[in-house]
Design a protein around this motif. Structure first.
Motif, PDB file in Angstrom:
ATOM      1  N   LEU A   1       1.345  -1.158  -0.091  1.00  0.00           N
ATOM      2  CA  LEU A   1       0.094  -0.129   0.214  1.00  0.00           C
ATOM      3  C   LEU A   1       1.098   1.273   0.139  1.00  0.00           C
ATOM      4  N   SER A   2       1.888   1.107   0.862  1.00  0.00           N
ATOM      5  CA  SER A   2       2.818   2.168   0.985  1.00  0.00           C
ATOM      6  C   SER A   2       3.421   2.837  -0.017  1.00  0.00           C
TER       7      SER A   2
ATOM      8  N   VAL B   1       1.028  11.096  -3.208  1.00  0.00           N
ATOM      9  CA  VAL B   1       0.817  12.807  -2.971  1.00  0.00           C
ATOM     10  C   VAL B   1       1.863  13.224  -1.928  1.00  0.00           C
ATOM     11  N   SER B   2       2.072  14.551  -1.789  1.00  0.00           N
ATOM     12  CA  SER B   2       3.389  15.748  -1.472  1.00  0.00           C
ATOM     13  C   SER B   2       1.847  16.395  -0.351  1.00  0.00           C
ATOM     14  N   LYS B   3       0.986  16.665  -0.148  1.00  0.00           N
ATOM     15  CA  LYS B   3       0.013  16.994   0.926  1.00  0.00           C
ATOM     16  C   LYS B   3       0.435  16.163   1.848  1.00  0.00           C
TER      17      LYS B   3
ATOM     18  N   ALA C   1      -8.049   9.881  -4.025  1.00  0.00           N
ATOM     19  CA  ALA C   1      -7.956   9.402  -4.630  1.00  0.00           C
ATOM     20  C   ALA C   1      -5.949   7.609  -5.029  1.00  0.00           C
ATOM     21  N   ALA C   2      -5.491   8.486  -3.339  1.00  0.00           N
ATOM     22  CA  ALA C   2      -3.945   7.619  -4.121  1.00  0.00           C
ATOM     23  C   ALA C   2      -4.774   7.091  -3.252  1.00  0.00           C
TER      24      ALA C   2
ATOM     25  N   PHE D   1      -6.617  -0.340   5.381  1.00  0.00           N
ATOM     26  CA  PHE D   1      -6.965   0.603   6.209  1.00  0.00           C
ATOM     27  C   PHE D   1      -5.689   1.548   5.690  1.00  0.00           C
ATOM     28  N   PHE D   2      -5.852   2.904   5.907  1.00  0.00           N
ATOM     29  CA  PHE D   2      -5.066   3.983   5.223  1.00  0.00           C
ATOM     30  C   PHE D   2      -3.939   5.237   6.443  1.00  0.00           C
ATOM     31  N   PRO D   3      -3.426   4.891   7.139  1.00  0.00           N
ATOM     32  CA  PRO D   3      -3.414   5.515   8.298  1.00  0.00           C
ATOM     33  C   PRO D   3      -2.376   6.739   8.348  1.00  0.00           C
ATOM     34  N   LYS D   4      -2.328   7.894   8.260  1.00  0.00           N
ATOM     35  CA  LYS D   4      -2.233   9.147   8.252  1.00  0.00           C
ATOM     36  C   LYS D   4      -0.508   8.547   8.123  1.00  0.00           C
TER      37      LYS D   4
END
Length: 277
Positions: A193-194, A199-201, A238-239, A269-272
């Motif tokens: 996943l990583s 993304v750059s935000k 989207a990412a 799950f997509f953690p911060k």
């Protein structure tokens, strides 16, 4: 004669008030005693409850000990056997008992408003023909979650166990099945996943920003079913979706429940931390 009639009517109302209108089948008595033997440490149980309900495909029976008297059992139908006082509510199911239920709805005592109550519940499911539905039957006993004892009683006293087309096509929760679906690749799922997040935000939200639901079919193939939780930034969503699609190219070991291979919902799950490169 007038006094005899008055006495007879009074006797009927007295019987209704105490709920002496039900006769349990051998299956029901055996299930209640099985629950007591596994969940009540010693002596007679306090406030045993059986609640009967239905949906379009199944009948359900919830059995539990209400030791804290969370529910208001005033006026409920009561059956006494083997030093067990069983309170019954809900709909009438002739393969479990004969007679009329006084209370159609199980209500909590007002003093418990806002209180979280989680007793050990046996949920027993039946098909409309009265056979046991093993797929939606759960033994809430912590030490022995097997339902083999319930299956054995259904085979002895009822029409046994059956599996319907609905049961076979149903999409189960991966966290509730006997053997959950497992990601097969040697590489760690979170690393995959990583590696597909770009993304750059900066993510400021303190909790998990995105959860995407997959469906794992009976062959172990996965597909995206949609977002369970989105972030307020569509670029982040989207990412995450792109990374989820990458995972779907990999294989899973399919889930099994009650001896059957089943389709399941699987949460990604997509953690911060995944978005902080």
């Amino acid at each position: 004669m007038k006094y005899i009639i008055t006495f007879s009517i009074g006797l009927v109302y007295s019987m209704l008030a105490f709920g002496q209108t039900l006769n349990l089948t051998d299956f029901t008595k055996s299930v209640i005693k099985e629950y007591v033997s596994q969940n009540v440490e010693k002596g007679s149980p306090d406030n045993m409850i059986m609640c009967c309900s239905a949906d379009s495909c199944h009948y359900f029976v919830d059995i539990f000990e209400d030791a804290e008297e969370y529910y208001d059992t005033t006026g409920m139908s009561t059956v006494n056997f083997d030093d067990i006082d069983l309170k019954v509510s809900g709909i009438e199911l002739p393969f479990l008992f004969t007679g009329t239920i006084n209370a159609k709805e199980l209500k909590a005592n007002k003093k418990y408003e806002g209180y979280i109550y989680d007793p050990l519940i046996w949920q027993i499911a039946f098909h409309k023909d009265g056979t046991l539905c093993k797929m939606f039957t759960y033994n809430g006993t912590m030490d022995s979650p097997s339902i083999d004892n319930i299956i054995s009683l259904a085979e002895r006293y009822l029409g046994g166990v059956s599996l319907t087309e609905y049961d076979e096509k149903y999409i189960y929760s991966n966290v509730l099945v006997d053997t959950p679906a497992v990601f097969q690749q040697d590489e760690d799922l979170q690393k995959i996943l990583s590696s597909n997040i770009n993304v750059s935000k900066k993510i400021l939200h303190p909790s998990i920003p995105v959860i995407i639901n997959l469906i794992i079919d009976k062959t172990g193939k996965a597909k995206v079913d949609g977002f369970f939780k989105k972030y307020e930034d569509e670029d982040i969503n989207a990412a995450a979706l792109y990374a989820a699609e990458a995972v779907c190219k990999c294989d899973f070991t399919p889930a099994k429940h009650r001896g059957e291979i089943v389709c399941v919902n699987y949460a990604l799950f997509f953690p911060k931390s995944m978005f902080l490169h």
